[in-house]
Structure formats: structure tokens, C-alpha cells
Design a protein around this motif. Structure first.
Motif, PDB file in Angstrom:
ATOM      1  N   CYS A  85      40.046  43.489  38.473  1.00  0.00           N
ATOM      2  CA  CYS A  85      40.556  42.546  37.477  1.00  0.00           C
ATOM      3  C   CYS A  85      39.454  42.115  36.510  1.00  0.00           C
ATOM      4  CB  CYS A  85      41.152  41.325  38.175  1.00  0.00           C
ATOM      5  SG  CYS A  85      41.716  40.079  37.009  1.00  0.00           S
ATOM      6  N   HIS A  88      39.882  37.697  35.518  1.00  0.00           N
ATOM      7  CA  HIS A  88      39.361  36.586  36.322  1.00  0.00           C
ATOM      8  C   HIS A  88      38.128  37.076  37.074  1.00  0.00           C
ATOM      9  CE1 HIS A  88      43.854  36.494  36.336  1.00  0.00           C
ATOM     10  NE2 HIS A  88      43.593  35.369  35.694  1.00  0.00           N
ATOM     11  N   CYS A 141      38.507  36.802  41.081  1.00  0.00           N
ATOM     12  CA  CYS A 141      39.885  37.140  41.438  1.00  0.00           C
ATOM     13  C   CYS A 141      39.916  37.801  42.815  1.00  0.00           C
ATOM     14  CB  CYS A 141      40.407  38.108  40.383  1.00  0.00           C
ATOM     15  SG  CYS A 141      42.132  38.514  40.563  1.00  0.00           S
ATOM     16  N   HIS A 195      41.420  40.338  43.490  1.00  0.00           N
ATOM     17  CA  HIS A 195      41.350  41.789  43.294  1.00  0.00           C
ATOM     18  C   HIS A 195      39.915  42.283  43.073  1.00  0.00           C
ATOM     19  CE1 HIS A 195      45.596  41.577  43.312  1.00  0.00           C
ATOM     20  NE2 HIS A 195      45.686  40.954  42.158  1.00  0.00           N
ATOM     21  N   HIS A 231      46.593  40.124  35.586  1.00  0.00           N
ATOM     22  CA  HIS A 231      45.321  40.766  35.954  1.00  0.00           C
ATOM     23  C   HIS A 231      45.163  42.036  35.118  1.00  0.00           C
ATOM     24  CE1 HIS A 231      45.395  38.136  39.457  1.00  0.00           C
ATOM     25  NE2 HIS A 231      46.630  38.570  39.685  1.00  0.00           N
TER      26      HIS A 231
END
Ligand SMILES: [Zn+2]
Ligand SMILES: [Zn+2]
Length: 927
Positions: free
Chosen positions: A513, A516, A519, A521, A641
Motif C-alpha cells: 500500500c 498509508h 498500513c 498491507h 489502498h
């Protein structure tokens, strides 16, 4: 070089740089007599091959060019004052024909390629040599980055020679309007000269020109650049001393620079002498930039600089020193030198090699030069052969046998030769080849690895060894390599040498991602980089991705993620950051605020945004701020995202766009009396319109598309895109004309300026009618009926060669294609529709004729019967006289094949394009 100039008698006095008489820096073209070769590659110094084919070499008669070639040189002119350049060239075409192109490039902007052609002239065979001398004029409002000179063959049988070429800036035409004064509390004197230490002071010369240019733009006064080594003034009053000149004349002491760190500077105006010194070369240029800002110059964007309007220019008493958190800052928006200027990062391509600034192993040990006699220098492949390479392939994919002591010694020797060819550069990459599967699998190389799949020890040991001697000889240079694709794992035995920097790449899948920083991810990547921080803080750089690579005009919301990451990196000892491009939307804001953060990560970002917006948008600033906040709220509240490598959809929601258009209406109203500000506001609205039109158009499955709104938005998009001169919309160089065809069914010629075409003029005059009444007659008459080939279909995704069209699932926004058939009269019988193509079986399909459904299938049912055709009956009374529209719609739900997308692609949050598709080669309508 000088001898040639005298022989040809082409030049007399060049404008006032005392340093220019002894150095060749006024001649922009390198190796204009084609006498020098690059020792690393045996190719012509300065001249790089753009296309890999063809044959370019040094010969008795100069540069010999054969077959299909395009050989070019690019020159940095960002620091040149001139608007006029004199080109001289001598060449001969023996057979075929050749074009001489001169192009000027703007700094990176929204357009994929922002250049315009200054000269394009074709030459056929002749017995005589052509001698040309042409003055080239640059429009004064343009801010140039590069000028490119290229010879390009027009036919495969071309044989040509060039024996001489030169390009020189001519004295600027403006006459002084305002004098420049240096002042102290009680006195002021006229400023007489900018001093550098000597002609060999490359850093100083670049910096002096940078200052000379901006002072000239501001006042019309062209201060001469002089060399202290040639002319010591009796009295320094009224002088500007740059870099080493300031230190040599004791105006800035080494003691004063002691607490300035890498990339930092000291600016001092004392006793009517202005002195600017850097800790290193980039620091010096930053010092000049900071000084210019301190007297009111505003570097607003890569295209816009505003100078203060004042009668005379007092260079007031100042004294300040600064050190950046990130000494190495690279990646675009370099105009204000907040990012390093090109010259400080070594680039083989700039001197004539085939590598860029990253994967340079193939430049250090060149494949073309060595592979015949020494195939063992190159990586042993899994098939048992040594690396092979097509002639002319990019050197970026060359992998070396890093364990071979001869390779290490050769690369080490060549690195020193490279530094001598680019003396002004401070940063040199010893980057391994791209494409990890080409890595050497020989016994000795494998022995350098500590474990299977972890190549870091190998690469690091090689980089340490290769840079050892160069670092002794040139202790101010920095050598960097890349931690990625197997060399991102922690080394076990080898530590980086002190002059080596390791560049970590937060790339997918570990960093998924880019919206962010912290994040979920990115959790895998965060853990990995944290381990690097723990072990190697102080020797890490980062190569980050704040820009969407697929679509130039797509909104990519990386701003706050980048802010947080910069703080995180800095807190953990990272001192270098390369940005893989900057986001196009709010670009000026991004470059401005991020540049400040790279000096001071702790600044109040919200305040910095407000300050910039006030400068940039004037009375529209509050509304632009509201839009900026509204946009970033989407990324947080709706958990969007984005990733730099994919097509990022889903930013546009009805609620967001309704609010956004309302805010823009207010911003436009607030700036309506100021064309410059209005253009900036609209330039930002372009991205909102593009995203909206991409997601909501007649070729996406939008149930309640309001065609009138779509047409009006399309008109406004066309108007702004024309003003901004946008020609390309995505990475694969999709022409904007193709985009109009795919998203709106407007067929344009793709030749010349798209906005001058009748279809666009009609769209601007009457948007809805232009879409409804468009007449694209692309049908072919065949026996008993008509054929509509793939090229007749708008919407969808075309094959590269245009031979078929792909209809993707609704989630991928390319789910509808349609084509028109014009009939002289309505057929009296039932007709048959034959669709030819291929499918991935899991697609749901519906076929429409004039809006009426004539066929529907669900997933798992075959569409095409053997041999790749589907016949569908068209009931009577559906086809009519005049325009008939055939539409094929992919109606596959994402849920129809559970987990299929996730299984096929490691990026689980992206609609996977590899399933649920239908391909159409053509359709036939027959009796
Ligand atoms: Zn090997
Ligand atoms: Zn995220």
C-alpha cells in the motif's frame, strides 16, 4: 576540442565568463569531433544509442552510422541563461537518408514527454559534406531542462558520417534593467562579479551558473563569472564568492563549516561580500537556492518560478547555515535544487553508455566489449550457458560473475575511469543487473551466499571490493547499491564499507500500500526494514514510490504516507531518498512540502500546506485546501489502498465527487479574475474529471449513467487537457486520442494536435449532441452482409496491434464494447450475428443490438462454440435504417468464481485481469 573550433573559425567571443576561455564548458556537446571513445565500452563518448539496432562507430571520417540507428546526446541546460543556441554540424549521407533532430525538454510535468522540436531536417545522399549553422530560439517563457541532439536513420540502408557538431549558448538578449547591489547596515555597493575558484572547479561552475541565471531572470543584469585563479580582485567588495572561492579567500572558514553536515551549506553576507559555501557540491547548490529564496524568489513548481519585483536588488546582510536530514535527495522536481540536480548523480547514459543511473554493472564490465573473449565474466545461467544478450539490448539486465577476481578487478579499474568521465558527480551506483533470474549460479558465486535465496552477502562483498580503490582515490564520492529481489535479506557475514550506501526498495508484495505508511498491507515490509534499521542505520538509503506508474492522470494519494515514511526513515538514520516520480495531482504542493520535510522532517506539515496553498492559489486557497482534505479523507475513511504498479480505481464515489465538484465551483469562482490562478485550479480539476470519466462512462457497467453530465464533464476535461497540452494518458504511451475513443467513442485522427480536430470542436460546441450524433463508419461490406472488425469497437481494451479487443469484468472498468453499423434500409428478414474470438470461460456475457438484449450467458457456460465463433439470431424489426449499435457486455460478478483472483495473483487487493475475459476479433452481420 579548441583546435577544431579555431580550424573551422566558427566562434568568436562567447559571453562574459572568464572561466570559459580555458574550459570547454561553453560548448555543450561533448565529443563533438567524435575523436574520443569511452574506455569502458569502446563506444563513442557522449553519444548514446537510443534504439539498440544499427551500427555506430568511430571512423577516419568521424562518427560512422549505419542501418537503423538513432544516436543522441542530451545536455543539461537547466543552468544556462541563454534563450538562443548556435548549432553547427558537418555530416554526409552516403546512402539512404538521415534526419537531424534537435529537441528541447521541459522538466518532468504531467505530460509523459514534454518536449518540442527545435529542428527536424532530413538529408538524402550527396557527395559533398553538409555544413550547417543554425541559430535555435527557445521561447522565453519555457523553463528548459535538457536539449537533445539526435541523428536518426530514415531507412535501413542508411550509411552516414558526421565529422563535427557543436552547440553553444549565445549571449542573452535582455539588457540590464536593474542593477544588483550588495548592502550592509550602512553602505551598499554595486555587485561586480561572481567568483569561482578555478575552471576545474566543476561544482563551483555549476553553482555559479545557477545563481547567474536567476539573478539575470530577476534583473536583466548578467553578472560575469570569474575565476579567482586567473584574476584576484584588489578588493572583494561587491563580489559574490561561490564554494571553494569563498573558502580560498577566507571569507568562510573551515571552522564555520565544521558543524554543517553532508548536503548542507553556509550563506554569509559580511563586509559587502556575499559568500556561499557548501559542505559538498550538492550543498553548495542548495545554499544558492536557499539564498535566492531568502531574497524572495519563489520556486513554485517545475514550470513556475516567480521573481520579486523590486527596483534594485539589495543583497542584504544575512548569515545562515543549514544541514538537510537527507543529504541525498533524488527523483524529480529538481529545479529549485531541493532535489539534487542531475549532474550530481552519475549516469552512464549521459556519457554514451547504455545504462541508466541504477543498474550499472553492465557498464562497469560491458557485455558487448568483453563477452566474446571472456564469456566467464558474465553470469552462468541455469541452463549451463553463460549470459547471452541480444546486440543492442539495454545493459540494465547484465549480470556479472561476481566471484571472479578478474571481474572484480576490471570493475574496480573501470569505476575509476567512470569517475574521471563524470568528475562533477558525487553519487555512483554499483547496482546489480535487473531481473534476478539471470543471476550467476556458478559454484564460487553460490559460495558467496550464506543461504539459498539470500544474495545480499554476495552483492555487498562485490560492491565493497569494486569500490575500495575508488574510495581511496576519491574519498568524497558515495557508492550505492540496491536491496531488492533477494538482496533485500539481511547479510550474514558482510558489512558495507563506510563509503557504501544500501538502497532499500519498499516494493510489492511486501509493501503493497502506497496510500498509508503503516498500513496492515505493509506489515511484512515494515518488519523487514526495521531489521535493516537496527543493523545498518546510517548506511541506508530508500527508493520509494509515491507516483502511480500506470496512468499519468490518475489520482494517486501518496502524500500523507510519504510524510509519515520520511519521518520514520529519518528517525531511523536514513540519509538518502530517491522518489520514483512524484504524484501528478497536487504535484507542486507535493514537491514543495516534501522538499521541506527532507531538510526538516519535524516541520508542521499542515502549516506548510496552508502556506503553499496561499502562495499558489491566492483567494482560491481555502477551497483548494477543502478539496485536498476531502480527497485524503477518502483514503482513510473508505480504506482505499493504492499501489504504484496497478490501475487504481475506486477513488470516485458519488458522495465524494458531488462534494468535490461543488468545492471546485467555489474555487473557480474565487479565482475567476486571475487567469493564472484559475488555470492552476483547473489544472487540478483535470485529475478529478479524468478519474470520474474513467469510472463513469458508457463503457463501464454504470446503471444510471447520466449521459448529459458525462458529456459536459468530457467537454471540460478536453478544454483543460488542451490548455495543458496533454497528449498521453498512461504508461504504455496511450495517446489521449485513443482514450477519447475507448471512454467516449469519439474517433480522432491521432495526427497533429488532437484538440484542433472537428470531433473535439463539436464536443466543445455541443457536448451531448457530439456524442449522440457521432458517425463512425468503420464497417466492411462482405458477402451477404457486413463485418465490424475489432478496430470498429470503442470501449474495452485493444490488443497492441489492434487485431482484437478484450472485454474485461465490470470491476476492471473495461466491460463494454460497442460498434455501429450504418444501413441504407432496414433488413426485411431475420439476420444472423457471428462473433469470432476467444474466452476465459468464467465470464458472464450479454449481447445487445440497439439496446435490446439478444443473448445472455452466465459463467461456466461456453460462449464460443468450436471453432471460436458464436452465432446469435437477430430477431426481425430490431435492425433499422441508419445507425445500429452492437454492444457486448461482460457481466461477470467478482464473486462468481470465489478466490480465483486471489489465487492467480499475489496482490490480493487488486481485481485480477487474468480471468473472466472475452476477446472479440470481429463480428459479422449476415442474412
Ligand atoms: Zn559466478
Ligand atoms: Zn493502505
Amino acid at each position: 576540442m579548441r583546435k577544431i573550433f579555431l580550424l573551422l573559425g566558427l566562434f568568436s567571443a562567447i559571453f562574459n565568463s572568464a572561466c570559459s576561455t580555458e574550459s570547454s564548458r561553453e560548448e555543450l556537446i561533448r565529443n563533438g569531433d567524435f575523436s574520443k571513445i569511452i574506455p569502458l565500452t569502446d563506444t563513442l563518448l557522449g553519444w548514446s544509442m537510443d534504439k539498440g539496432i544499427g551500427n555506430v562507430s568511430k571512423s577516419e571520417e568521424g562518427m560512422r552510422m549505419q542501418k537503423e540507428f538513432r544516436v543522441l546526446q542530451r545536455m543539461d541546460v537547466a543552468h544556462e541563461v541563454s534563450e538562443r543556441y548556435l548549432l553547427n554540424a558537418r555530416f554526409k549521407v552516403e546512402s539512404g537518408s538521415m534526419t537531424l533532430f534537435i529537441q528541447a525538454f521541459l522538466p518532468e510535468t504531467v505530460k509523459r514527454e514534454s518536449y518540442w522540436t527545435l529542428l527536424s531536417k532530413s538529408f538524402g545522399p550527396s557527395k559533398e559534406w553538409n555544413n550547417i549553422s543554425i541559430e535555435l530560439q527557445i521561447p522565453p517563457e519555457k523553463i528548459l531542462d535538457l536539449i537533445q541532439v539526435a541523428f536518426s536513420s530514415d531507412s535501413p540502408d542508411t550509411l552516414a558520417y558526421a565529422s563535427y557538431i557543436s552547440l553553444r549558448p549565445l549571449p542573452p538578449s535582455k539588457t540590464a534593467q536593474n542593477k544588483i547591489f550588495i548592502s550592509s547596515a550602512d553602505r551598499r555597493v554595486e555587485c561586480k562579479s561572481i567568483y569561482v575558484s578555478s575552471p576545474q572547479d566543476d561544482y563551483g561552475n555549476i553553482a555559479a551558473k545557477f545563481l547567474q541565471k536567476h539573478l539575470y531572470n530577476m534583473t536583466g543584469e548578467l553578472l560575469p563569472v570569474s575565476c579567482l585563479s586567473e584574476k584576484q580582485p584588489e578588493n572583494f567588495e561587491g563580489s559574490i564568492l561561490i564554494g571553494k572561492a569563498a573558502i580560498d579567500s577566507n571569507k568562510i572558514s573551515n571552522e564555520e563549516l565544521k558543524d554543517v553536515g553532508p548536503g548542507g551549506f553556509f550563506v554569509k553576507n559580511k563586509d559587502l561580500v556575499l559568500s556561499i559555501a557548501g559542505k559538498d557540491a550538492p550543498g553548495l547548490v542548495s545554499g544558492i537556492s536557499a539564498f535566492l529564496k531568502s531574497i524572495g524568489v519563489k520556486f513554485l513548481s517545475s514550470k513556475e518560478i516567480e521573481y520579486p519585483k523590486i527596483e534594485t536588488l539589495p543583497l542584504a546582510s544575512v548569515a545562515f547555515k543549514r544541514t538537510p536530514a537527507f543529504a541525498f535527495r533524488s527523483g524529480g522536481g529538481n529545479l529549485n535544487s531541493d532535489f539534487l540536480i542531475n549532474s550530481f548523480i552519475a549516469s552512464p547514459r549521459k556519457i554514451g553508455g547504455r545504462s541508466g543511473t541504477i543498474h550499472t554493472n553492465g557498464f562497469l564490465v560491458n557485455f558487448d566489449k568483453y563477452h566474446k573473449e571472456h564469456p566467464e565474466y558474465f553470469a552462468l545461467q541455469k541452463d549451463g550457458n553463460r549470459l547471452s544478450h541480444k546486440p543492442g539490448d539495454s545493459d540494465d539486465f547484465v549480470h556479472l560473475c561476481m566471484s571472479n577476481p578478474k571481474v572484480q578487478a576490471l570493475a574496480s579499474e573501470n569505476l575509476i575511469k567512470w569517475i574521471e568521465l563524470e568528475p562533477q558527480a558525487k553519487y555512483f551506483s554499483i547496482g546489480q543487473g535487473d531481473g534476478y533470474h539471470y543471476r550467476c549460479v556458478c559454484k564460487d558465486c553460490k559460495a558467496m551466499d550464506v543461504e539459498e535465496g539470500n544474495y545480499t552477502d554476495r552483492v555487498l562483498a562485490f560492491v565493497n571490493k569494486v569500490s575500495e580503490k575508488a574510495a581511496e582515490k576519491y574519498p568524497d564520492k558515495i557508492f550505492f547499491m540496491f536491496l531488492y529481489e533477494g538482496s533485500d535479506k539481511m547479510p550474514v557475514k558482510v558489512n558495507p564499507a563506510p563509503h557504501v550506501r544500501m538502497t532499500y526498495c519498499p516494493f510489492r508484495p511486501k509493501w503493497w500500500c502506497h496510500s498509508h505508511a503503516f498500513c496492515k498491507h505493509n506489515s511484512q515490509g515494515m518488519a523487514e526494514i526495521s531489521a535493516w534499521f537496527k543493523n545498518f542505520s546510517g548506511q541506508l538509503y530508500v527508493f520509494d514510490y509515491p507516483s502511480g506508474a500506470q496512468e499519468a492522470l490518475s489520482i494517486f494519494g501518496s502524500f500523507y504516507a510519504m510524510v509519515e515514511k520520511i519521518r520514520f526513515y529519518s528517525a531511523n538514520g536514513v540519509t538518502g531518498l530517491t522518489l520514483c516520480g512524484t504524484p501528478r495531482q497536487f504535484n507542486a504542493l507535493f514537491v514543495n512540502v516534501i522538499s521541506q520535510l527532507l531538510w526538516y522532517p519535524g516541520i508542521d506539515v499542515e502549516q506548510a500546506i496552508d502556506n503553499f496553498m496561499r502562495e499558489y492559489y491566492g483567494p482560491a486557497a481555502p477551497f483548494m485546501r477543502e478539496y485536498f482534505d476531502l480527497l485524503y479523507k477518502q483514503f482513510d475513511e473508505r480504506q482505499i489502498h493504492q499501489n504504484c504498479e496497478i490501475f487504481n480505481y475506486g477513488v470516485i464515489s458519488d458522495d465524494f465527487k458531488n462534494k468535490a465538484y461543488r468545492v471546485f465551483a467555489a474555487a473557480e469562482n474565487a479565482s475567476k479574475d486571475n487567469p493564472k490562478l484559475l488555470r492552476r485550479v483547473k489544472g487540478e480539476k483535470l485529475f478529478l474529471l479524468y478519474n470520474d470519466l474513467n469510472e463513469n462512462n458508457p463503457f463501464t457497467n454504470v446503471n444510471d449513467l447520466n449521459l448529459k453530465d458525462f458529456a459536459n464533464n468530457l467537454r471540460e476535461f478536453a478544454q483543460i487537457a488542451a490548455e495543458e497540452e496533454i497528449f498521453y494518458v498512461d504508461k504504455n504511451h496511450q495517446n489521449i486520442t485513443e482514450w477519447f475513443w475507448r471512454k467516449a467513442g469519439l474517433k480522432l485522427n491521432a495526427k497533429g494536435k488532437w484538440y484542433d480536430e472537428p470531433a473535439i470542436k463539436e464536443l466543445i460546441a455541443n457536448p451531448l449532441a457530439a456524442l449522440k450524433e457521432k458517425k463512425n463508419i468503420l464497417q466492411k461490406k462482405i458477402k451477404n452482409g457486413w463485418e465490424l472488425p475489432a478496430s470498429a469497437f470503442s470501449g474495452g481494451e485493444p490488443a497492441r496491434n489492434g487485431s482484437y479487443i478484450v472485454i474485461r469484468r465490470p470491476a476492471l472498468l473495461k466491460s463494454i464494447v460497442s460498434a455501429d453499423l450504418f444501413l441504407d434500409e432496414a433488413p426485411s428478414n431475420e439476420m444472423e450475428l457471428t462473433v469470432t474470438g476467444q474466452e476465459e470461460r468464467n465470464c458472464g456475457i450479454e449481447v445487445f443490438v440497439n439496446g435490446k438484449s439478444v443473448y445472455q450467458k452466465s459463467p461456466q457456460v461456453k460462449f464460443y462454440e468450436h471453432p471460436g465463433t458464436r452465432k446469435i439470431a437477430i430477431p426481425k424489426n430490431i435492425l433499422k435504417k441508419g445507425k445500429n449499435t452492437f454492444s457486448i457486455k461482460n457481466i461477470t460478478s467478482e464473486l462468481s468464481v470465489p478466490d480465483r483472483g486471489k489465487a492467480l495473483d499475489s496482490c490480493e487487493y487488486q481485481p485480477n485481469p487474468y480471468w473472466g475475459w472475452l476477446i472479440v476479433d470481429n463480428i459479422k452481420i449476415t442474412e
